[in-house]
Scaffold this active site. Structure first.
Site, PDB file in Angstrom:
ATOM      1  CG  ASP A  82      15.716  26.694 -30.358  1.00  0.00           C
ATOM      2  OD1 ASP A  82      16.179  26.846 -29.766  1.00  0.00           O
ATOM      3  OD2 ASP A  82      15.179  27.686 -30.515  1.00  0.00           O
ATOM      4  CD  GLU A 117       6.037  -8.966   5.127  1.00  0.00           C
ATOM      5  OE1 GLU A 117       6.121  -7.560   5.277  1.00  0.00           O
ATOM      6  OE2 GLU A 117       4.658  -9.415   3.878  1.00  0.00           O
ATOM      7  CG  ASP A 174       9.051  27.761 -32.229  1.00  0.00           C
ATOM      8  OD1 ASP A 174       8.673  27.490 -33.039  1.00  0.00           O
ATOM      9  OD2 ASP A 174      10.180  28.383 -32.171  1.00  0.00           O
ATOM     10  CD  GLU A 180       0.214  -1.187   3.031  1.00  0.00           C
ATOM     11  OE1 GLU A 180       0.120  -2.073   2.053  1.00  0.00           O
ATOM     12  OE2 GLU A 180       0.231  -1.001   4.463  1.00  0.00           O
ATOM     13  CG  ASP A 220      12.442  31.217 -29.327  1.00  0.00           C
ATOM     14  OD1 ASP A 220      11.384  30.627 -30.429  1.00  0.00           O
ATOM     15  OD2 ASP A 220      13.916  31.126 -29.251  1.00  0.00           O
TER      16      ASP A 220
END
Ligand code: ATP
Length: 875
Positions: A293, A660, A595, A251, A591
């Protein structure tokens, strides 16, 4: 302040009770509730309460993690305050958008996000209203169209906060800010946005469910085995099954992942990369192509004018001041200075940093060096019209008053301006027809500049006939121009870029330069930073426009060394599509306004925080506050690191399962001959005490050496892979199980126990039995400590990252050990858990446990490394 700051307030406080409840009823918690109810029904109240406690603890923990994750994302806004342009004291200035008040005169330009509701007074702009109306087609808004009787959102002279300007320029008066804007009204109605789970979380959720299902199956299978094999009563068998289930359900996994991603987002923000979605962190980790770029990303975007060229020849500019060396009176040179100073929007103020687009600043500096008047106010007073710089056309023009005439001043890329020229200005200032040999001379000079990595702009002009109204169409203005000269400027590569490029090489990441600049300039810079070393295939914009989509796809697939120059923003979109279709994970920088589609289409759209437009920033997933290519690579590295760390704590949490289950299997399969080596409550205590803290600490692990020397993770590869499960369950898990069972049997047999002997309350072996289960319990914890150290690296030796380098993990382990001591020595817990104090010698026995687990894994990793090295270099 009468109106208050211009910002949106979120409605109401945090709905935390609801969110906490959500944590209590998520599917894995429901499974635990089921176990608790079963336990209640069969009357095992203590175990039932323990399970409920686990549910509560986990819910509180998950809630706290999500809160923190949300805060981390919200805090990013502070790194990138929204700016607005307004007229203050008669001068245009950039201010914090929160400072806008009704009555302000706002200036809106292409690429701006509009920060308040504004009534236009002058100019015309195109507006993307999709944030308000959902309509994607830009709408024209102009001061000269007045509407009556239309809904406000349709009024032609109004623009609204939250929309953005995709073209043009306008001024207007602010009439509403903050919660009074249309957007504010909508925000007041809408709820908080929910974040979608990331693909990683979805994958892990699936696996968590798988494990939950296996746990349920195992738990139920345990009932008949325990009833018939160990002769337990069905009720007791059910108690065991429910406890086992509670112990095995993973969990804690999901909240730990959310937090790990949030921590990564925070760290990235301090390093210059703002990631807007948590899930982007993992996408970054698998990025295998970066389309970048050039200007500002690979280079510094600090342009210096180097030389001017006119029909009379080349003039070098030295920016030490004064006149350029060796110039004679030259009318063409004067004209260059005039066009450069007029067709410009940058500002130079004595004693202040120049402001404006770096290309324009360089052009203006050149004008200043050539002795032109560069005063911005006089320039603006004379300006009649402006055709903005258009990245598709690659030029800009202004129409200005010059004496008694209007003159068109144009500057732009040589390939864009030269075809629009029909004449050339000679040394005496005469306009002579532009011949083909002239054109060739100009082009040869452009190529010579560009091959040196310089950026070249062409300047041109045309005097308009007296008393003619200025042309309002761009094509009419930008034709029949007279070539005046060239300006070459230097934009040096950023010093950090070559190393970042080299890192990409070893990391198997391909870099594709897509620039608006000249092919030769692009190649020269690419060569300087190491992106290309041979002769790359250079595709120019024109060539690209002629290609079909499938041809573009073939090109990017077959040409490893390729550069796109003079590329249009649309080309970026095609390239992103082609790469993604081939299964690549693409990061794409951009930018400008145009774009935005490519930024949205790429897996990671990267916008520039400094030089980029608001529109690009909004369309992107990541914003670079320093505009630096190296930050993209740093972000990829972080993404890889986090993904690795998530894998580490998945192995850690999964490694619990075997230790376990083993005690219960031994008990059931022994058919009553062996008493239960670990009580259900001890199992639950182990689960609470050892799972989450060290797992959280593992999310802070430093990067493993070789992180950027291996190829990117394939897009389809899941976070959990077979070998990881084998390592968790069958290697680490089995080792810890063996150690814990050895401890158990050792303590029990030392006290004279033989198989089948009674150990229940009242028997003489009972104390030894309690000690033995305590030994199992502590053995598991000691083993998990070893596991925590073992999983810190996947292949490298722990020494290579530093044995003590993760302070959080050390603190987590100390916490775990203290908790274990409380469970074993505090009388209340002794009573509840059935633990008891152990003799010091037994405690000493536990000390080697972590070292055995860790050492064995260290050996395993060593063998794997040796095997891999042999395969790489056969004798
Ligand atoms: P990158 O795409 O790598 O950032 P870039 O800055 O050169 O490169 P754009 O901004 O699209 O790309 O510019 C394309 C070309 O347009 C430039 O190479 C230059 O020739 C020209 N140009 C750029 N800015 C201006 C301007 N302000 N005025 C006129 N022409 C310009």
């Amino acid at each position: 302040m009468q109106y208050g700051p211009n910002e949106l307030r979120r409605r109401g406080g945090r709905r935390w009770p609801a969110e906490l409840v959500r944590q209590l009823v998520h599917p894995l918690a429901l499974l635990l509730w089921l176990a608790a109810v079963l336990l209640f029904i069969v009357g095992s109240f203590v175990v039932a309460v323990a399970v409920v406690l686990i549910i509560m603890l986990n819910a509180a923990f998950a809630f706290a993690q999500e809160l923190q994750a949300e805060r981390a994302v919200e805090a990013l806004a502070e790194y990138l305050p929204l700016r607005a342009k307004a007229v203050r004291d008669g001068r245009p200035v950039e201010i914090d958008a929160t400072q806008l008040v009704p009555g302000d005169i706002a200036i809106i330009e292409e690429g701006d996000r509009i920060a308040a509701d504004v009534r236009l007074l002058a100019g015309a702009i195109e507006v993307d209203m999709s944030a308000l109306t959902g309509e994607a087609v830009p709408a024209l808004r102009s001061a000269s169209i007045l509407d009556v009787d239309v809904p406000v959102l349709r009024a032609h002279d109004l623009v609204f906060s939250g929309t953005s300007c995709t073209g043009g320029q306008a001024r207007g008066v602010v009439f509403a800010t903050g919660m009074m804007t249309e957007l504010g009204r909508i925000a007041a109605l809408s709820e908080r946005v929910e974040q979608d789970p990331s693909p990683l979380e979805r994958q892990v959720r699936r696996v968590a469910w798988l494990i939950a299902a296996v746990s349920v199956a195992l738990a139920f299978a345990f009932i008949p085995v325990a009833t018939f094999g160990a002769h337990l009563s069905p009720i007791n068998a059910l108690v065991f099954a429910a406890g086992l289930l509670a112990g095995m359900v993973p969990e804690g996994l999901l909240p730990v992942i959310t937090l790990a991603l949030a921590v990564a987002v925070k760290v990235l923000a301090t390093r210059g990369a703002l990631v807007k979605r948590l899930s982007a962190v993992e996408t970054l980790g698998s990025t295998d192509v970066i389309c970048t770029d050039k200007t500002g990303t690979l280079t510094e975007n600090r342009m210096r004018p180097m030389a001017v060229w006119t029909a009379t020849g080349r003039t070098d500019l030295n920016d030490t001041g004064g006149n350029p060396a060796g110039t004679l009176p030259d009318a063409a040179l004067d004209a260059v200075a005039r066009v450069a100073a007029t067709c410009n929007n940058a500002r130079l103020r004595p004693g202040e940093e120049p402001s404006g687009d770096p290309t324009e600043v360089a052009v203006l500096l050149a004008a200043q060096l050539l002795g032109a008047d560069t005063d911005a106010d006089r320039r603006e007073a004379g300006r009649r019209w402006q055709f903005h710089f258009d990245p598709e056309l690659k030029l800009m023009s202004t129409i200005d008053q010059h004496g008694d005439r209007l003159v068109v001043h144009t500057k732009g890329a040589p390939e864009a301006v030269l075809p629009r020229c029909s004449a050339l200005l000679d040394q005496q200032g005469r306009r002579v027809p532009l011949s083909d040999p002239d054109k060739e001379r100009v082009t040869a000079q452009v190529d010579a500049f560009a091959s040196d990595g310089l950026r070249v702009l062409t300047l041109a002009e045309r005097a308009l006939p007296i008393q003619r109204r200025p042309p309002h169409r761009r094509v009419d203005a930008e034709r029949d121009l007279c070539f005046v000269g060239l300006i070459a400027m230097l934009d040096p590569p950023r010093p950090e870029v070559p190393q970042a490029v080299a890192d990409c090489r070893t990391a198997g990441i391909r870099i594709i330069v897509i620039t608006g600049d000249h092919p030769l300039t692009a190649v020269s810079i690419a060569r300087r930073v190491g992106i290309t070393d041979g002769h790359p295939r250079v595709i120019s914009g024109e060539e690209l426009d002629r290609l079909h989509e499938y041809q573009i796809a073939e090109l990017v697939r077959d040409e490893p060394d390729i550069i796109f120059a003079r590329a249009s923003p649309e080309a970026k979109l095609h390239i992103a599509d082609a790469l993604r279709e081939q299964g690549h994970v693409v990061a794409m920088t951009g930018d400008g306004v145009n774009d935005a589609p490519a930024l949205r289409r790429a897996d990671i759209g990267v916008a520039m925080g400094r030089s980029g437009t608001d529109v690009a920033r909004e369309a992107s997933t990541m914003v670079l506050t320093d505009d630096n290519f190296a930050s993209i690579v740093a972000a990829v590295r972080s993404g890889r690191r986090i993904y690795d760390n998530v894998r580490k704590f998945i192995i850690y949490i999964f490694a619990h399962a075997t230790p376990e289950v083993t005690p219960f299997l031994v008990f059931a399969l022994a058919g009553g001959a062996v008493p239960l080596p670990l009580t259900i409550l001890q199992l639950l205590a182990f689960d609470v005490g050892s799972e989450t803290l060290p797992a959280l600490a593992l999310s802070r692990e430093p990067a493993e050496p070789g992180l950027m020397q291996r190829p990117p993770r394939p897009r389809a590869e899941g976070v959990i892979r077979g070998p990881m499960l084998l390592r968790a369950w069958l290697f680490l898990g089995v080792l810890v199980s063996a150690l814990q069972m050895a401890g158990f049997f050792y303590v029990l047999t030392r006290a004279g126990w033989r198989p089948g002997a009674q150990t229940g309350a009242g028997t003489h072996l009972n104390h030894a039995y309690r000690q033995a289960t305590t030994m199992t319990f502590l053995g598991m914890i000691a083993g998990q400590v070893g596991t925590a150290f073992a999983v810190r690296t996947q292949r490298a030796s722990l020494r290579s990252v530093g044995v003590l380098s993760n302070r959080y993990l050390l603190a987590g382990i100390v916490g775990e050990l203290l908790l274990a001591a409380v469970f074993v020595y505090a009388p209340v817990f002794q009573q509840i858990l059935g633990t008891t104090a152990l003799p010091p010698l037994d405690l000493l026995l536990l000390i080697p446990y972590p070292f055995i687990v860790w050492g064995a894994d260290e050996l395993r990793r060593y063998l794997i490394r040796r095997h891999a090295a042999r395969r790489r270099s056969p004798p």
